[in-house]
Design a protein around this motif. Structure first.
Motif, PDB file in Angstrom:
ATOM      1  N   LEU A 176       0.839  -1.200   0.000  1.00 40.66           N
ATOM      2  CA  LEU A 176       0.000   0.000   0.000  1.00 40.66           C
ATOM      3  C   LEU A 176       0.877   1.255   0.000  1.00 40.66           C
ATOM      4  O   LEU A 176       0.641   2.195  -0.772  1.00 40.66           O
ATOM      5  N   GLY A 177       1.890   1.269   0.848  1.00 46.36           N
ATOM      6  CA  GLY A 177       2.769   2.429   0.920  1.00 46.36           C
ATOM      7  C   GLY A 177       3.503   2.673  -0.382  1.00 46.36           C
ATOM      8  O   GLY A 177       3.672   3.826  -0.815  1.00 46.36           O
ATOM      9  N   THR A 224       2.468   1.987  -3.340  1.00 43.62           N
ATOM     10  CA  THR A 224       1.504   2.538  -4.290  1.00 43.62           C
ATOM     11  C   THR A 224       1.259   4.023  -4.027  1.00 43.62           C
ATOM     12  O   THR A 224       1.119   4.820  -4.965  1.00 43.62           O
ATOM     13  N   LEU A 225       1.232   4.383  -2.750  1.00 44.92           N
ATOM     14  CA  LEU A 225       0.941   5.770  -2.382  1.00 44.92           C
ATOM     15  C   LEU A 225       2.144   6.691  -2.563  1.00 44.92           C
ATOM     16  O   LEU A 225       1.974   7.905  -2.742  1.00 44.92           O
ATOM     17  N   ARG A 242       2.317   9.360  -5.428  1.00 49.35           N
ATOM     18  CA  ARG A 242       1.245  10.343  -5.316  1.00 49.35           C
ATOM     19  C   ARG A 242       1.541  11.331  -4.194  1.00 49.35           C
ATOM     20  O   ARG A 242       1.356  12.542  -4.352  1.00 49.35           O
ATOM     21  N   VAL A 243       1.996  10.814  -3.057  1.00 47.25           N
ATOM     22  CA  VAL A 243       2.328  11.688  -1.937  1.00 47.25           C
ATOM     23  C   VAL A 243       3.479  12.619  -2.316  1.00 47.25           C
ATOM     24  O   VAL A 243       3.450  13.818  -2.027  1.00 47.25           O
ATOM     25  N   THR A 254       7.876  13.942   2.113  1.00 45.58           N
ATOM     26  CA  THR A 254       7.545  12.519   1.961  1.00 45.58           C
ATOM     27  C   THR A 254       8.531  11.636   2.701  1.00 45.58           C
ATOM     28  O   THR A 254       8.145  10.732   3.454  1.00 45.58           O
ATOM     29  N   ILE A 313       7.293   3.637   1.723  1.00 44.33           N
ATOM     30  CA  ILE A 313       7.297   4.995   1.172  1.00 44.33           C
ATOM     31  C   ILE A 313       8.710   5.565   1.197  1.00 44.33           C
ATOM     32  O   ILE A 313       9.176   6.169   0.221  1.00 44.33           O
TER      33      ILE A 313
END
Length: 486
Positions: free
Chosen positions: A318-319, A321-322, A325-326, A335, A376
């Motif tokens: 999930l991280g 994928t994000l 975008r972040v 970030t 991330i």
């Protein structure tokens, strides 16, 4: 199907193949952790020999990454990747067939050699296939997802295979997977042109830095069992310092240095690598201590220990994928800092584990927080570490960032394992053994949280540029080569 749709599908297939290569490398790092007791009895390993089942792979991998990256640039990244996968796969099968400790440790060493060719070549090919822009950001997100998931999946797969078919199948499975990736790379990854003038390869510099990293990683891993003041450990550290100084002198004089200054001046490469080393220092230790706590303190079976890593792996994906975008919304600096603080918070939560605890109370929540922050941070630091790098140096940049993570991991694991062991030995004098182990793990997790908190503060200082709080990271949106920044 339109031409653009075919091109997109082709890039997607290439990314899947390259991500598979990275996954196998990360899998081999963690898959043995759960099975160590069974491996020890299976081939008659001593305490020191058991440690070297892990260390032999990490030593060869970390020491040869820079050389692997430069060889990929000069001889062709796709060819080097295929050769590395073949060596890696054959060594994995040999490890599963080993009937003696020497054969097993030797096979693990050759595995590390193959991995040192795979990791930088695969990352450089991702950069070749996906030019700077949003598409590269998404590709690096996939890269981060499979990298983090490989560590968690290693614990899961190691538990399942060990309990079902025995420890040898953890190596056979990795070997089968590696040969599957060979077929995928051959089918879907486009050829790239080799570099020019390979005859001027920096052999003295390569030898110096490879031997320096070998001495450093060997000293660190040996210090865990022999102590930091052992004569052989101190000799290794001294040799590493001398060889590294020699490497710097060679690089300043060589016409085609292994590590040219232009690479360190490009974008935020230096900052990205330094922060990646700090992230790596707690990454490898996490996947060492967490399964140990689950098995030795909570009494989980290898199978249940593996399944316990699934929420961490899910949070990791999930991280990843994000992350792009972040980063596009708030910039690289925010970030990275926020992700490192998120992981630090999860590790601080883990530092409260109990000798009489449970998976649901002590591990589930913090492991998901750790997985989110880890992924991330990894994606964005990888982007920073290849930011503004010239195309001919892409393999070397991939080798450098992997070296930073691997050597940082060796340092972190050595220090944290020694610290945890010292606390455990002290507490064992007046507490039960599970309580003593837990005390050591708590300290290791707490120190890891402190390291990442410091890394988050450094990220603000080292990666921020004017307007960066709202800017898009250069590695995701800027032209292929940006203006150098010292």
């Amino acid at each position: 199907m339109s031409k653009s749709s075919r091109a997109t599908a082709g890039r997607g297939a290439a990314l899947a193949a390259l991500a598979g290569a990275q996954f196998t490398v990360m899998l081999a790092t963690s898959i043995v952790n759960v099975a160590l007791p069974q491996i020890r009895s299976g081939v008659g390993l001593s305490d020191n020999g058991t440690t070297w089942v892990i260390n032999a792979y990490g030593l060869a991998f970390g020491a040869l990454l820079l050389a692997g990256g430069r060889v990929a640039d000069l001889l062709g990244r796709r060819s080097v990747l295929l050769a590395g996968l073949a060596v890696f796969g054959a060594a994995s099968v040999a490890a599963g067939l080993a009937e003696s400790s020497a054969a097993l440790i030797g096979a693990r060493t050759v595995q590390g050699v193959g991995a040192a060719a795979i990791a930088p070549a695969a990352l450089a090919l991702v950069m070749d296939v996906f030019p700077p822009g949003p598409a590269r950001g998404k590709a690096l997100a996939v890269w981060g997802a499979v990298s983090g998931a490989g560590g968690a999946a290693g614990v899961l797969l190691g538990g399942v295979l060990t309990q079902a078919w025995g420890w040898s199948w953890i190596f056979h499975a990795v070997g089968i997977g590696a040969f599957g990736v060979v077929a995928a790379v051959a089918a879907f990854v486009p050829h790239n042109r080799p570099g020019t003038d390979p005859g001027r390869f920096d052999l003295p510099g390569t030898a110096a830095v490879t031997l320096a990293l070998t001495a450093l990683v060997w000293g660190l891993t040996t210090a865990r069992s022999s102590g930091w003041t052992d004569a052989s450990v101190l000799t290794a550290f001294g040799l590493a310092a001398v060889l590294m100084a020699a490497f710097v002198l060679i690089e300043l004089r060589h016409p085609r240095p292994l590590l040219p200054l232009r690479l360190l001046r490009a974008g935020r490469v230096t900052a990205g690598n330094f922060l990646m080393a700090l992230l790596g220092s707690v990454w490898i230790a996490l996947f060492f201590f967490l399964p140990q706590y689950q098995q030795q303190v909570l009494g989980s079976s290898p199978l249940m220990t593996g399944f316990g890593q699934l929420p961490l792996a899910a949070a990791n994906m999930l991280g990843s994928t994000l992350a792009p975008r972040v980063a596009r919304r708030v910039g690289a600096t925010v970030t990275v800092a926020a992700a490192l603080l998120s992981e630090a918070a999860g590790l601080l939560w883990l530092s409260r584990v109990s000798a009489h605890g449970s998976y649901l109370v002590d591990i589930l929540g913090p492991s998901m927080l750790v997985g989110l922050g880890l992924s991330i941070a990894f994606v964005q630091l990888t982007a920073l570490s290849v930011e503004g790098v010239a195309k001919e140096d892409a393999g070397l940049a991939g080798g450098l960032v992997n070296t930073s993570r691997q050597v940082g991991g060796a340092i972190g694991l050595a220090v944290l394992a020694t610290l945890a062991g010292s606390v455990t030995n002290h507490v064992a004098a007046h507490r039960t053994y599970p309580e003593a182990l837990t005390a050591g793990y708590r300290v290791a997790f707490g120190v890891s949280a402190a390291v990442l908190t410091a890394a988050a503060l450094l990220a603000v200082l080292l990666t921020r540029r004017p307007g960066d709080l709202t800017a898009t990271p250069a590695s995701l949106s800027a032209p292929a080569v940006t203006a150098p920044h010292g």
